[in-house]
Scaffold this active site. Structure first.
Site, PDB file in Angstrom:
ATOM      1  N   GLU A   1      -0.235   4.441  -5.363  1.00  0.00           N
ATOM      2  CA  GLU A   1      -0.248   5.099  -4.450  1.00  0.00           C
ATOM      3  C   GLU A   1       1.640   5.563  -4.560  1.00  0.00           C
ATOM      4  O   GLU A   1       2.195   6.823  -4.422  1.00  0.00           O
ATOM      5  CB  GLU A   1      -0.116   5.307  -3.061  1.00  0.00           C
TER       6      GLU A   1
ATOM      7  N   HIS B   1     -10.645   2.224   6.047  1.00  0.00           N
ATOM      8  CA  HIS B   1     -10.862   3.083   5.473  1.00  0.00           C
ATOM      9  C   HIS B   1     -11.112   4.207   6.882  1.00  0.00           C
ATOM     10  O   HIS B   1     -11.986   5.455   7.017  1.00  0.00           O
ATOM     11  CB  HIS B   1     -12.573   3.552   5.045  1.00  0.00           C
TER      12      HIS B   1
END
Lengths: 375, 397
Positions: A110, A180
């Site tokens: 990322e 999540h």
């Protein structure tokens, strides 16, 4: 307030007139195709109705990306697994259409994805980076905060990475657990130099995403993952943008102002419906852009109603609701009839089995509305 | 108890599934299955590959006892993962569930070379690693279903299993974030002169994370006893290794950190490599171990696992390299066990898993106070309301 609404472009007015029916079945209800009732816009003249398609959120995002890739040859979409369409199918078909040099996968990194995007954007390209889940954005936080947000400022406007847009799915999904389901928008709202945009529905998403990509500032665009498939709306097929830093009044009222964004608005709407049965008239505002946020609209609304309630999924302490509350208290102190109410997630890590207790549910919002009105 | 101690003496720490194992092993031994500790010398078929280090010998010493235990434990792990699959499909388990079947040889082989002074930290595919460190099948199932009897009290779920006594530091959701933690664990071990190593496990997807290289640099600089174990199952979720890494030779990626490539489907090769690497690490510093392994299931239960690889490939690996079948062939060819005896072991293992499953299903959900417990060391120190917004659950001390 009325004048402001009428000055919105036609397609926005069509979008805001889409209303759900009132018989919700599920605990967390979403607009489904058969629940949509598109109101006829009263107008004096023959207006050309915009051509629309019934799309869900991921298709609307897909269309927006398609539009950008078509119209601007220097735009690129990249991220983990975007090539085959992405884990939420937002990038379906793009690689086949535009080639692997414009729509490409990155390895699992990322920080590098963001850094790479910033570099690409600083050479005048539109870099649209996807972070697979907002929970994974933290390795990239340094790049966003220290590089993207400050580039224009520290170079005295010689360079900028305005072409950067970061898209990430955020929010609870019922079973996402710790990693999540997070809503990290508050971390980004603390950084001058970037914009944070959160759509509530497919038509809003397409317009806001197109506006974000074309905005000459780096934008972090959070998409409510709960709504990817479940929210369905008539989305205009043409290229249109919705204004950033402009909040929208979803429903007018006179007793209390409710401010929210993203998927939380669905619950807030339900709470407003229930409150209206008890004679409480709620004004519901979708903030749309979190920073820089539309203070004027919210202030005007609170000056009218005298009460404010903010609701978001992110934990209470340090959430963006705190900023809104402090700001409105400063500017509307003498008008306020009750303390600003915040109905947010609990101050715990996002739990697994305890998710129903953590979430700011419709009943919590309704209780808070009543408590505020009866203060 | 006596059986567990005997197995411990057999060499290394073998899996101690509390209680349920003893009767089965006794029963099996009673049938004439050879569980002798007589050393058997075997040759590892697939050679090691070394990077900046001379690989260990391919000759490994094992025993009938050890091989039988390998077989039994891997079979229990396989059944547990398959049971988890059906639990997920019948919605007892919700959220995310990453299954380890196919990769059992890695954690079983590792445990044969480790003891309880060593620490393990891994990523989210941790059900079997947890078993290897002393967890029970009941704890795993209960945790998967989010029940009180789970190893993390039901608050962690599939991705967050921990075992303090066994030195298992989890169970981590964010890819690659566990590797610098592994360096820290190794520092503590070295400083406190524990004579143990840390195995920081990660996958081929995580091998591209910057924090892994930061951790490797720190541990090489300070000679920390950490083994970076890359469980290379060749697919990072749906991305094949050659599509995400310039160099898929993960054992070489440490550069100045020596590396070893090991056939991760062979328990004995894994045991040999870890034994060798542990000695190296205690003297010299970090080493990278790339375990060439394979997972039969998809990345998680929401991934069919067949959109980015062919079914032929999966069944090919299952036929040729399956770790349980490999040990079965060894047991049969060295006449350590007969087909019937192995069938009995399998039956007992299946029963053990089923018993654990039914017990786990009876376990209650955690109390609602657990929502607020253990955020901080002492109570949270603020007012938090329960779901009905009336009852104050936690207050300032």
């Amino acid at each position: 307030m009325g004048g402001r609404r009428a000055s919105l472009p036609l397609v926005s007015r069509l979008c805001t007139s889409v209303k759900p029916r009132n018989n919700w079945v599920q605990k967390r209800s979403f607009i489904t195709a058969k629940d949509l009732v598109v109101e006829e816009q009263p107008s004096g003249e023959e207006e050309k109705r915009a051509v629309t398609n019934k799309l869900n959120l991921f298709s609307a995002v897909n269309q927006a990306l398609l539009t950008v890739l078509e119209s601007d040859p220097k735009s690129y979409v990249f991220g983990e697994d975007v090539g085959f369409g992405g884990v939420f199918r937002c990038t379906t078909g793009l690689r086949d259409r535009f080639g692997k040099h414009r729509v490409f996968n990155t390895p699992l990194c990322e920080q590098a994805i963001l850094g790479f995007g910033i570099g690409l954007a600083s050479m005048g390209n539109r870099a649209i980076a996807e972070i697979q889940f907002a929970d994974y954005i933290f390795p990239a936080l340094d790049q966003i905060v220290n590089e993207a947000a400050k580039y224009r400022y520290r170079s005295g406007n010689l360079f900028n990475c305005g072409g950067l847009t970061v898209r990430a799915p955020y929010g609870a999904v019922g079973h996402g657990g710790h990693y999540h389901s997070q809503s990290p928008e508050a971390f980004f709202c603390h950084v001058p130099g970037i914009k944070v945009v959160i759509p509530r529905s497919p038509a809003q998403a397409k317009g806001l995403l197109l506006a974000s990509i074309r905005d000459p500032n780096p934008v972090v665009f959070f998409e409510p993952k709960m709504l990817y498939r479940m929210a369905v709306e008539e989305v205009p097929v043409d290229d249109y943008t919705l204004p950033l830093s402009s909040a929208e009044v979803m429903r007018k009222g006179s007793d209390i102002t409710l401010v929210g964004w993203g998927a939380q608005l669905t619950l807030m709407e339900q709470a407003c419906d229930e409150a209206s049965k008890e004679g409480i008239s709620c004004e519901l505002i979708d903030l749309r852009t979190l920073i820089p946020w539309d203070k004027e609209l919210v202030e005007a609304s609170v000056n009218k109603t005298g009460r404010l309630l903010v609701s978001h999924e992110a934990p209470l302490t340090g959430g963006f609701g705190a900023e809104i509350a402090a700001s409105i208290t400063e500017s509307c102190f003498l008008r306020l009839e009750a303390p600003v109410s915040r109905v947010c997630g609990l101050d715990t890590p996002f739990p697994l089995v305890f998710e129903p207790f953590y979430m700011p549910t419709k009943n919590k919002i309704l209780d808070a509305i009543k408590a505020s009105v009866k203060f | 108890m006596a059986v567990r101690q005997a197995l411990r003496r057999a060499g290394g720490r073998l899996l101690a599934t509390q209680g349920a194992m003893a009767p089965a092993a006794l029963g099996v031994a009673g049938r004439g299955l050879s569980t002798s500790a007589e050393p058997i010398t075997l040759e590892i078929p697939v050679p090691f590959k070394g990077h900046n280090v001379e690989p260990p010998s391919r000759t490994v010493e094992t025993s009938a006892q050890e091989l039988t235990e390998f077989f039994r434990t891997m079979f229990v792990m396989r059944r547990m993962e398959i049971a988890a699959d059906s639990l997920y499909k019948s919605k007892f388990i919700r959220g995310f569930c990453h299954l380890y079947d196919g990769q059992e040889a890695v954690c079983v082989g590792m445990e044969a070379a480790l003891n309880d002074k060593d620490c393990i930290i891994t990523a989210y595919r941790d059900h079997c690693t947890h078993l290897g460190r002393g967890g029970t099948v009941l704890e795993v199932f209960a945790e998967l279903m989010g029940r009180k009897d789970g190893c993390s009290l039901g608050k962690g779920g599939s991705m967050h299993m921990y075992n303090k006594k066994g030195g298992f530091y989890g169970g981590n959701g964010i890819v690659g974030a566990q590797t610098p933690l592994g360096a820290g664990l190794a520092f503590a071990q070295k400083y406190l002169k524990v004579e143990g190593v840390t195995l920081a496990m990660y996958g081929d997807g995580a091998a591209n994370q910057g924090q892994l290289f930061e951790a490797m640099n720190i541990s090489a600089l300070w000679d920390l006893p950490v083994l970076y174990v890359c469980e290379n199952n060749h697919y990072g979720m749906g991305t094949a290794e050659w599509r995400s890494a310039k160099s898929p030779e993960y054992y070489k990626r440490g550069d100045y950190v020596p590396g070893l490539k090991v056939d991760g489907m062979d328990c004995l090769a894994v045991k040999q490599a870890v034994k060798f690497a542990k000695e190296y690490a205690l003297k010299n510093g970090p080493m990278v171990l790339e375990m060439d392994t394979y997972r039969y299931h998809g990345h998680s239960m929401s991934d069919p696992g067949s959109t980015y690889r062919t079914r032929d490939e999966i069944s090919g690996v299952r036929q040729e390299r399956d770790p349980i079948e490999r040990i079965r062939k060894l047991l049969l060819s060295h006449e350590i066990a007969t087909v019937a005896e192995l069938k009995q072991i399998e039956k007992d293992a299946k029963k053990e898993v089923e018993d654990a499953l039914s017990k786990a299903k009876e376990s209650p959900s955690p109390d609602s106070e657990e929502l607020f417990s253990n955020i901080y060391r002492k109570s949270y120190g603020a007012k938090s309301y329960g779901a009905d917004r009336k009852e104050v659950v936690v207050t300032l001390p």
